[in-house]
Scaffold this motif. Structure first.
Motif, PDB file in Angstrom:
ATOM      1  N   THR A   1      31.730  46.029  29.849  1.00 32.42           N
ATOM      2  CA  THR A   1      30.875  45.425  30.880  1.00 32.42           C
ATOM      3  C   THR A   1      30.048  46.496  31.579  1.00 32.42           C
ATOM      4  OG1 THR A   1      32.431  43.608  31.246  1.00 32.42           O
ATOM      5  CG2 THR A   1      30.871  44.084  33.016  1.00 32.42           C
TER       6      THR A   1
ATOM      7  N   PRO B   1      27.722  41.629  35.686  1.00 35.48           N
ATOM      8  CA  PRO B   1      28.734  41.461  36.734  1.00 35.48           C
ATOM      9  C   PRO B   1      28.835  40.021  37.229  1.00 35.48           C
ATOM     10  CG  PRO B   1      26.846  42.720  37.576  1.00 35.48           C
ATOM     11  CD  PRO B   1      26.688  42.609  36.096  1.00 35.48           C
ATOM     12  N   LEU B   2      27.719  39.285  37.228  1.00 32.99           N
ATOM     13  CA  LEU B   2      27.781  37.885  37.642  1.00 32.99           C
ATOM     14  C   LEU B   2      28.617  37.072  36.661  1.00 32.99           C
ATOM     15  CD1 LEU B   2      26.813  35.502  39.408  1.00 32.99           C
ATOM     16  CD2 LEU B   2      24.820  35.321  37.890  1.00 32.99           C
TER      17      LEU B   2
ATOM     18  N   TRP C   1      30.832  38.237  34.567  1.00 32.82           N
ATOM     19  CA  TRP C   1      32.216  38.716  34.639  1.00 32.82           C
ATOM     20  C   TRP C   1      32.939  38.107  35.838  1.00 32.82           C
ATOM     21  CZ3 TRP C   1      34.858  41.706  38.288  1.00 32.82           C
ATOM     22  CH2 TRP C   1      36.116  42.177  37.901  1.00 32.82           C
ATOM     23  N   THR C   2      32.263  38.059  36.995  1.00 31.35           N
ATOM     24  CA  THR C   2      32.881  37.501  38.199  1.00 31.35           C
ATOM     25  C   THR C   2      33.243  36.033  38.010  1.00 31.35           C
ATOM     26  OG1 THR C   2      31.635  39.022  39.611  1.00 31.35           O
ATOM     27  CG2 THR C   2      32.539  37.061  40.662  1.00 31.35           C
ATOM     28  N   VAL C   3      32.363  35.287  37.364  1.00 34.78           N
ATOM     29  CA  VAL C   3      32.574  33.849  37.216  1.00 34.78           C
ATOM     30  C   VAL C   3      33.499  33.532  36.045  1.00 34.78           C
ATOM     31  CG1 VAL C   3      31.428  31.664  36.676  1.00 34.78           C
ATOM     32  CG2 VAL C   3      30.387  33.254  38.304  1.00 34.78           C
TER      33      VAL C   3
ATOM     34  N   THR D   1      37.303  35.190  35.646  1.00 31.76           N
ATOM     35  CA  THR D   1      38.317  34.592  36.523  1.00 31.76           C
ATOM     36  C   THR D   1      38.545  33.116  36.215  1.00 31.76           C
ATOM     37  OG1 THR D   1      36.578  34.184  38.171  1.00 31.76           O
ATOM     38  CG2 THR D   1      37.862  36.195  38.404  1.00 31.76           C
TER      39      THR D   1
END
Length: 403
Positions: free
Chosen positions: A245, A150-151, A153-155, A158
């Motif tokens: 993910t 998730p880290l 994916w978040t960075v 986007t």
């Protein structure tokens, strides 16, 4: 009960949190693979080569760091290695060429290699031999693995790979936590001249090598699935990037429960019995991941995670008890070298997937936990070393227990 409130043991808590920040970077390498494929058009083999870069140099230097921590306590390595791991992953996403990407990820692997032997030695001292306390230390690493997808994916989802320098933030936090852990532990486990205090006992190399073989088998399954499960679930479930993910997140998250459960189960049933049962479950679970279609694949991913992670902290304490006079070496192998060894096999899985299909390439993974179980048959539970300490330079030649 040998453990006394692991959650109230300040050094263990700090080491566990620092472990989480470091192992984010082990999980991040696999989590970046789909983005390397999408943005840079890497083949399966090229993408798995990135995982190899993180593992190869790490595997080579891990025994060196283990041997060093057997002789000298090196607490300053913990914050330094954490920052090194974060810097390598952060640079890996912005390098302009494949060789530079491999080099940056290799630097991250060295950081991870430097961290684990000293951290495991410090955690053993703080845990006072307790399986559950070591389980909490290992839990931190598994939480770090779980937070990596998730880290990333978040960075990266986007901002693209160009935003990967933001992934260095956990390293800064982890370095601060490791420094606090070092200050909290003080001089525990060290002699006045800064050397590592060594327990009495006999090193049982034959049993340790069989244990190492089992951990290598676990590593092959874990690293191969970490590298390809996201892409595979996208293909099998039709759920797109979110489903992939989620599968990788579940693979890592299940370890948070499995590691703590492993310590508790071992105190009730014995370490080797729990480890053997876990590998038996893993055989069926890996078969489910590879062969069962549709959304049910996520359930089997969770079962694989539990089967691979219940033995995780038990491997560490078993290795340390088989080599009581070389705790750093044992930790470097069980927690580092053997765990990263699966990265050496990842390119072969990727090349087979390029030549056939991803499903065909993952099929051989079913056999590895079965081999691990066979290697552990007949091993005896090691006896915890006595509390007496000796000079690290003394190494008497003594027979194997029971010989």
């Amino acid at each position: 009960m040998r453990d006394k409130s692991p959650a109230g043991n300040r050094p263990i808590v700090l080491l566990s949190l620092g472990h989480a920040c470091v192992d984010v970077y082990q999980g991040a390498v696999a989590a970046l693979v789909p983005y390397f494929v999408a943005e840079r058009a890497y083949t399966y083999a090229a993408a798995s080569g990135v995982v190899l870069a993180a593992s190869l140099l790490s595997s080579l230097v891990q025994p060196l760091f283990g041997a060093l921590t057997d002789r000298w306590a090196l607490p300053w390595l913990l914050p330094l290695s954490t920052l090194t791991a974060g810097a390598g992953v952060a640079l890996g996403g912005v390098t302009g060429s494949y060789p530079l990407t491999l080099a940056a990820i290799a630097v991250a692997g060295v950081g991870v290699a430097a961290y684990h032997p000293e951290a495991a030695r410090a955690a053993r001292v703080a845990a006072r031999g307790g399986h559950a306390a070591m389980g909490w230390f290992s839990l931190g690493g598994n939480v770090g693995f779980a937070l990596a997808p998730p880290l990333v994916w978040t960075v990266v989802a986007t901002g693209g790979l160009a935003a990967s320098p933001l992934l260095a933030v956990p390293a800064v936090l982890g370095a601060a936590l490791c420094w606090a852990a070092v200050r909290s532990a003080g001089a525990a486990g060290r002699t006045p001249d800064g050397r590592t205090a060594v327990a009495g006992g006999v090193d049982d190399w034959a049993s340790f090598l069989r244990l190492t073989g089992a951990v290598v088998c676990r590593s092959v399954v874990f690293v191969a699935l970490s590298t390809f499960v996201s892409l595979y679930v996208r293909q099998r479930s039709g759920g797109g990037g979110g489903a992939g993910t989620a599968a990788l997140f579940l693979l890592y998250l299940g370890g948070a429960v499995g590691t703590v459960a492993g310590g508790r189960l071992a105190e009730r049933h014995g370490r080797l019995r729990v480890v053997r049962a876990s590998y038996a479950v893993t055989v069926l679970a890996v078969a489910g991941v590879v062969l069962v279609p549709g959304p049910a694949i996520h359930l089997f991913v969770v079962l694989v995670s539990a089967g691979l992670y219940v033995p995780f902290s038990l491997h560490i304490t078993l290795g340390q008890d088989y080599l009581p006079r070389r705790v750093g070496t044992a930790s470097g192998v069980t927690l580092g070298l053997a765990v990263s060894a699966g990265g050496l096999a990842a390119p072969s899985v990727g090349a087979l997937a390029d030549a056939t299909s991803l499903r065909t390439a993952l099929l051989p993974l079913i056999a590895f936990p079965a081999v691990a179980g066979l290697l552990l048959r007949g091993l005896r539970e090691p006896v915890a070393p006595p509390p007496e300490l000796s000079s690290p330079t003394e190494d008497p030649v003594t027979p194997r227990p029971g010989a």
